[in-house]
Design an enzyme around this catalytic site. Structure first.
Site, PDB file in Angstrom:
ATOM      1  N   ASP A 131      -0.049  -7.522   1.809  1.00 23.83           N
ATOM      2  CA  ASP A 131       0.465  -6.143   1.827  1.00 23.83           C
ATOM      3  C   ASP A 131       1.991  -6.146   1.906  1.00 23.83           C
ATOM      4  O   ASP A 131       2.590  -5.823   2.931  1.00 23.83           O
ATOM      5  CB  ASP A 131      -0.168  -5.377   2.995  1.00 23.83           C
ATOM      6  CG  ASP A 131       0.015  -3.875   2.876  1.00 23.83           C
ATOM      7  OD1 ASP A 131       0.516  -3.420   1.824  1.00 23.83           O
ATOM      8  OD2 ASP A 131      -0.326  -3.163   3.836  1.00 23.83           O
ATOM      9  N   HIS A 163       0.818  -1.219   0.000  1.00 26.91           N
ATOM     10  CA  HIS A 163       0.000   0.000   0.000  1.00 26.91           C
ATOM     11  C   HIS A 163       0.853   1.272   0.000  1.00 26.91           C
ATOM     12  O   HIS A 163       0.321   2.373  -0.129  1.00 26.91           O
ATOM     13  CB  HIS A 163      -1.032  -0.019   1.150  1.00 26.91           C
ATOM     14  CG  HIS A 163      -0.520   0.392   2.488  1.00 26.91           C
ATOM     15  ND1 HIS A 163      -0.169  -0.519   3.463  1.00 26.91           N
ATOM     16  CD2 HIS A 163      -0.308   1.612   3.033  1.00 26.91           C
ATOM     17  CE1 HIS A 163       0.230   0.136   4.546  1.00 26.91           C
ATOM     18  NE2 HIS A 163       0.160   1.436   4.305  1.00 26.91           N
ATOM     19  N   SER A 194       4.173   3.042   8.016  1.00 19.37           N
ATOM     20  CA  SER A 194       3.807   1.945   7.117  1.00 19.37           C
ATOM     21  C   SER A 194       5.001   1.460   6.310  1.00 19.37           C
ATOM     22  O   SER A 194       5.815   2.263   5.862  1.00 19.37           O
ATOM     23  CB  SER A 194       2.751   2.410   6.115  1.00 19.37           C
ATOM     24  OG  SER A 194       1.484   2.386   6.684  1.00 19.37           O
TER      25      SER A 194
END
Length: 232
Positions: free
Chosen positions: A86, A41, A178
């Site tokens: 992910d 992502h 992230s």
């Protein structure tokens, strides 16, 4: 990282910083001279990857910038499910050399065990309102939980993920972290995928893509099998 402290400048030679815009950046992990791992992502059309970086506003002598030469996301990833598989593998446009602040971390030889103490790190928000971002990476220790803790918190959990945090809250990864690493007992075990909003809520650990479960895919791609697919 909420509830942490500035990382020691020598503890994160494998940590890279992906910059897309002042509002959008991610962590990455150097796994050999030419490849980094991050979250799918975090994918953007244009990315600058900083290695050997600590203070964002002041360059280390050995700091370098690289760009993606090739990017790999699982071909069987569910396109509209951001948390599914992910993980993204990026080949740098030029290899990096090991230096004072640049060195890869090896892939895990065993899966992590529940109860492990794990280290989180990144340049993400240090306030739960996500309005304060540090100039230096922050680090903290969290615990690896049984996945049922996350299942209960989020009414489910994607496959091949790790659930980690602090049950009383107050320590957590947050926006901007992230793609960064979860290091358990010195091994690179997870990639930050998703967590609670706001961050660091009690009984709401974050979840991390489980690197160990993707080893065959990672190793195949690096070996040159560009069409390798991920486990379901």
């Amino acid at each position: 990282v909420i509830g942490g402290d500035e990382c020691d400048i020598n503890e994160h030679p494998f940590l890279a910083f992906m910059y897309y815009s002042p509002q959008y950046f991610c962590g990455m992990t150097l796994i050999n001279q030419e490849w980094v791992l991050t979250a799918a992502h975090c994918d953007k059309t244009y990315m600058r990857i900083y290695l050997g970086i600590h203070t964002r506003s002041v360059a280390n002598d050995d700091e370098v910038i690289r760009y993606p030469k090739e990017k790999f996301i699982c071909p069987n990833k569910k396109k509209n499910v951001i948390t599914d598989k992910d993980i993204m593998l990026i080949r740098l446009n030029r290899p990096v050399k090991n230096s004072t602040h640049i060195a890869p971390i090896s892939l895990p030889s065993n899966p992590p065990s529940v109860g492990s103490v794990c280290r989180i790190m990144g340049w993400g928000a240090i306030t739960t309102s996500e309005d304060t971002y540090p100039d230096v990476p922050h680090c903290a220790n969290i615990n690896l939980f049984n996945n049922t803790v996350c299942r209960e918190a989020y009414n489910g959990l994607p496959a091949k993920t790790l659930c980690a945090g602090v049950l009383q809250g107050g320590i957590d990864t947050c926006g901007g972290d992230s793609g960064g690493p979860l290091i358990c007992n010195g091994q690179f075990q997870g990639i930050l995928s998703w967590g609670s909003d706001p961050c660091a809520e009690p009984r709401k650990p974050a979840f991390y893509t489980k690197v160990f479960d993707y080893l065959p895919w990672i190793q195949s791609i690096i070996a040159g099998n560009k069409t390798a697919t991920c486990p379901p």
